[in-house]
Scaffold this motif. Structure first.
Motif, PDB file in Angstrom:
ATOM      1  N   GLY A 288       0.765  -1.237   0.000  1.00 14.47           N
ATOM      2  CA  GLY A 288       0.000   0.000   0.000  1.00 14.47           C
ATOM      3  C   GLY A 288       0.792   1.281   0.000  1.00 14.47           C
ATOM      4  O   GLY A 288       0.209   2.366   0.087  1.00 14.47           O
ATOM      5  N   MET A 289       2.095   1.205  -0.136  1.00 10.67           N
ATOM      6  CA  MET A 289       2.912   2.412  -0.115  1.00 10.67           C
ATOM      7  C   MET A 289       2.887   3.083  -1.486  1.00 10.67           C
ATOM      8  O   MET A 289       2.917   2.413  -2.521  1.00 10.67           O
ATOM      9  CB  MET A 289       4.347   2.051   0.284  1.00 10.67           C
ATOM     10  CG  MET A 289       5.200   3.222   0.742  1.00 10.67           C
ATOM     11  SD  MET A 289       6.849   2.683   1.308  1.00 10.67           S
ATOM     12  CE  MET A 289       6.458   2.036   2.945  1.00 10.67           C
ATOM     13  N   ALA A 294       7.767   4.295  -1.863  1.00  6.63           N
ATOM     14  CA  ALA A 294       8.331   2.948  -1.947  1.00  6.63           C
ATOM     15  C   ALA A 294       9.781   2.989  -2.427  1.00  6.63           C
ATOM     16  O   ALA A 294      10.634   2.242  -1.924  1.00  6.63           O
ATOM     17  CB  ALA A 294       7.482   2.087  -2.878  1.00  6.63           C
ATOM     18  N   PHE A 295      10.084   3.852  -3.400  1.00  6.75           N
ATOM     19  CA  PHE A 295      11.469   3.936  -3.857  1.00  6.75           C
ATOM     20  C   PHE A 295      12.356   4.596  -2.807  1.00  6.75           C
ATOM     21  O   PHE A 295      13.489   4.173  -2.593  1.00  6.75           O
ATOM     22  CB  PHE A 295      11.589   4.693  -5.182  1.00  6.75           C
ATOM     23  CG  PHE A 295      12.991   4.617  -5.743  1.00  6.75           C
ATOM     24  CD1 PHE A 295      13.390   3.500  -6.472  1.00  6.75           C
ATOM     25  CD2 PHE A 295      13.909   5.614  -5.498  1.00  6.75           C
ATOM     26  CE1 PHE A 295      14.693   3.392  -6.954  1.00  6.75           C
ATOM     27  CE2 PHE A 295      15.215   5.518  -5.976  1.00  6.75           C
ATOM     28  CZ  PHE A 295      15.604   4.408  -6.705  1.00  6.75           C
ATOM     29  N   LYS A 296      11.833   5.624  -2.159  1.00  5.28           N
ATOM     30  CA  LYS A 296      12.630   6.247  -1.090  1.00  5.28           C
ATOM     31  C   LYS A 296      12.956   5.231  -0.006  1.00  5.28           C
ATOM     32  O   LYS A 296      14.078   5.186   0.519  1.00  5.28           O
ATOM     33  CB  LYS A 296      11.867   7.425  -0.478  1.00  5.28           C
ATOM     34  CG  LYS A 296      11.753   8.638  -1.386  1.00  5.28           C
ATOM     35  CD  LYS A 296      10.933   9.725  -0.707  1.00  5.28           C
ATOM     36  CE  LYS A 296      10.705  10.915  -1.626  1.00  5.28           C
ATOM     37  NZ  LYS A 296       9.860  11.953  -0.983  1.00  5.28           N
ATOM     38  N   THR A 297      11.974   4.394   0.345  1.00  4.54           N
ATOM     39  CA  THR A 297      12.149   3.444   1.438  1.00  4.54           C
ATOM     40  C   THR A 297      13.062   2.293   1.063  1.00  4.54           C
ATOM     41  O   THR A 297      13.640   1.643   1.940  1.00  4.54           O
ATOM     42  CB  THR A 297      10.765   2.899   1.872  1.00  4.54           C
ATOM     43  OG1 THR A 297       9.895   4.009   2.127  1.00  4.54           O
ATOM     44  CG2 THR A 297      10.859   2.078   3.134  1.00  4.54           C
ATOM     45  N   SER A 298      13.235   2.059  -0.218  1.00  2.13           N
ATOM     46  CA  SER A 298      14.131   0.989  -0.677  1.00  2.13           C
ATOM     47  C   SER A 298      15.435   1.580  -1.208  1.00  2.13           C
ATOM     48  O   SER A 298      16.447   1.608  -0.506  1.00  2.13           O
ATOM     49  CB  SER A 298      13.432   0.131  -1.731  1.00  2.13           C
ATOM     50  OG  SER A 298      12.904   0.924  -2.786  1.00  2.13           O
ATOM     51  N   GLY A 299      15.405   2.094  -2.442  1.00  2.00           N
ATOM     52  CA  GLY A 299      16.622   2.576  -3.082  1.00  2.00           C
ATOM     53  C   GLY A 299      17.289   3.732  -2.374  1.00  2.00           C
ATOM     54  O   GLY A 299      18.511   3.743  -2.179  1.00  2.00           O
ATOM     55  N   GLU A 300      16.508   4.736  -1.961  1.00  4.90           N
ATOM     56  CA  GLU A 300      17.101   5.914  -1.328  1.00  4.90           C
ATOM     57  C   GLU A 300      17.678   5.599   0.045  1.00  4.90           C
ATOM     58  O   GLU A 300      18.728   6.122   0.418  1.00  4.90           O
ATOM     59  CB  GLU A 300      16.047   7.023  -1.200  1.00  4.90           C
ATOM     60  CG  GLU A 300      15.591   7.603  -2.523  1.00  4.90           C
ATOM     61  CD  GLU A 300      16.637   8.513  -3.146  1.00  4.90           C
ATOM     62  OE1 GLU A 300      16.642   9.712  -2.841  1.00  4.90           O
ATOM     63  OE2 GLU A 300      17.457   8.010  -3.950  1.00  4.90           O
TER      64      GLU A 300
END
Length: 525
Positions: A288-289, A294-300
């Protein structure tokens, strides 16, 4: 016998072994190193956890010593203009400025790289650019920096062109791996040495340029002496590492280097982190992100605050800096991700060590004209990442994103799984740390943070680019299939596994490495 050896180990080594639960003796590496000495550069002994190793400190203050250390060398031929060629040719030329040693670039006749070399000041008129075999035949030290596949294609002609008592320099042991597989050897009448910067070519050049006014700025390197015919191979290898700007120089062997290097780039350095970010991005979206979040929480998070924390304070600091509640999430994610990651990592090491990955690279090169490598940042993940970078300010501002404990647990688990694999396979501590941690956080991840995964991967060697494309989907799939369902099911963490992480000797190794880091951080913005 094993029990007696364990009793004879010093307490620190026994504790390290017990903490890791590994199968070999920490004090008995399977890739042993011989002690070395230098007339021109100070050799220091440092402790990596319980293991002593020798290092040399580089720096601009040593540049005046280079002509003496390179005694007998009037011309250095830099062959190739790929990832490492431009950086090493320019750096070495600048470091030798004012001496009578010429750095000359050798390229294939009609190569499209001729124009790029001329733009960097290497020209036929100055006698610093020429056809590769002519440059090889007239040089006293030849740095063979063509692609690995080209080395396999051209090595017989290269060997014929070398003058007796020339020093042949490699920045990767790939060619040795190939020679072993076909039961051949280097010519017996030349030195064979290695200088392997722990980063892609643009990093080697970028940090050298940043450090023109700062002593000790650059990318660390490993060196090795495989054959010493002249009696000067060690001095020339160290001079090469100092000349291209390495602030700290670690010893390895050509055999250990090609295994750890080809393996590392397929795992946490390139392929592993690529696949991990793809899987994490989809995982967060499926929960649900919003896409950007979602990219900030993973890649960033991986390429920003986690990378910076590990670079300066070590892997354990990522965990220790979290709140008590977030540490529990980290633990769950770590334990769920370690074993799946380790299974792929072990398979990868076996594939490398057996020569399969070398054969893959050689075969792939024959297909390039018809089937070139495609772009790897066209998935939704990396398109969203490009939007995030465009909207999010400078790379430095984006590093302020909060650390997500689940992302941190997954990333640290894969990094630790690679460390343990190299440890079990007998690699010395400095090589384990350089190929699993330092190259990642101090050279590669900053490029992905600033410009995306394609820029990071495709500024590396062809071998690395192929390996990343091959293994990234494997890491993506196994995390999606095994790690994330265990996290969602709130599977009980493996307490023994996590205690091994907390007590792991790598944390002491990284404390030593933190005192051996370049004097400035790379800036790629």
């Amino acid at each position: 016998m094993l029990a007696r050896l364990l009793r004879q180990m010093p307490p620190t080594a026994r504790a390290a072994r017990a903490a890791m639960g590994v199968r070999r003796l920490a004090a008995m590496p399977l890739h042993p190193q011989k002690k070395f000495a230098s007339k021109y550069f100070d050799v220091e002994e440092v402790m990596f956890a319980d293991q002593p190793e020798q290092i040399v400190r580089g720096g601009r203050t040593l540049f005046p010593k280079l002509p003496a250390a390179l005694e007998g060398v009037k011309q250095i031929g830099v062959i190739g203009w790929g990832s490492q060629g431009p950086a090493q040719a320019q750096n070495f030329r600048e470091s030798l400025e004012g001496s009578d040693i010429k750095v000359k670039v050798g390229l294939r006749e009609g190569s499209s790289s001729m124009k790029a070399a001329r733009a960097c000041g290497f020209t036929e008129e100055k006698g610093t650019l020429g056809e590769m075999y002519k440059v090889i035949s007239e040089s006293d030290m030849v740095l063979l920096l063509i692609s690995d596949a080209a080395c396999v294609e051209e090595y017989k002609n290269v060997f014929k062109a070398l003058k007796p008592r020339t020093t042949l320099g490699l920045s990767h042991g790939f060619l040795l791996g190939h020679l072993e597989s076909v039961h051949e050897q280097f010519p017996a009448d030349v030195d064979v040495v290695l200088c392997a910067p722990k980063g892609m070519g643009p990093s080697v050049r970028r940090l050298y340029e940043q450090g023109r006014e700062v002593n000790g700025s650059g990318i660390n390197a490993s060196f090795a002496v495989h054959q010493d015919v002249t009696g000067r191979a060690t001095e020339r290898a160290l001079a090469w590492a100092v000349g291209v700007g390495s602030p700290y120089i670690f010893q390895t062997t050509l055999n250990a280097e090609w295994r750890s290097d080809i393996f590392g780039e397929r795992c946490i350095l390139l392929g592993g982190v690529h696949g991990m970010i793809e899987s994490l991005f989809r995982y967060y979206e499926s929960h649900g992100m919003a896409a950007h979040e979602a990219f900030k929480t993973s890649g960033e998070v991986i390429t920003g605050p986690i990378t910076r924390t590990i670079s300066h304070d070590g892997i354990k600091a990522v965990h220790d800096n979290l709140s008590p509640a977030d540490r529990q999430i980290f633990k769950t994610a770590y334990c769920a991700s370690y074993t799946p990651s380790r299974s792929i990592i072990e398979e990868c090491y076996d594939s490398v060590s057996s020569g399969n990955e070398i054969r893959d690279v050689v075969m792939a090169a024959k297909r390039f004209d018809k089937y070139p490598m495609g772009c790897i940042d066209n998935t939704r993940t990396w398109k969203v990442g490009a939007e995030v970078r465009k909207a999010g300010g400078t790379p430095e501002q984006r590093k302020a994103v909060p650390v997500n404990p689940l992302t941190a647990g997954v990333y640290c688990a894969m990094m630790m799984a690679q460390i343990d694999c190299l440890y079990d396979r007998g690699h010395v501590y400095s090589e384990i740390v350089n190929e699993s941690v330092i190259e990642s956080v101090d050279s590669l991840n900053p490029y992905m943070h600033a410009r995306g995964v394609s820029y990071m991967v495709d500024n590396c060697s062809v071998t690395a680019r192929l390996g990343s494309r091959k293994w990234a989907p494997r890491f993506d799939y196994i995390l999606t299939e095994q790690a994330f369902p265990a996290i969602d099911a709130k599977a009980a963490p493996d307490e023994a596994l996590f205690q091994r992480f907390l007590a792991h000797p790598v944390h002491d190794m990284l404390k030593t490495c933190s005192s051996l880091r370049p004097s400035v951080d790379i800036s790629v913005s």
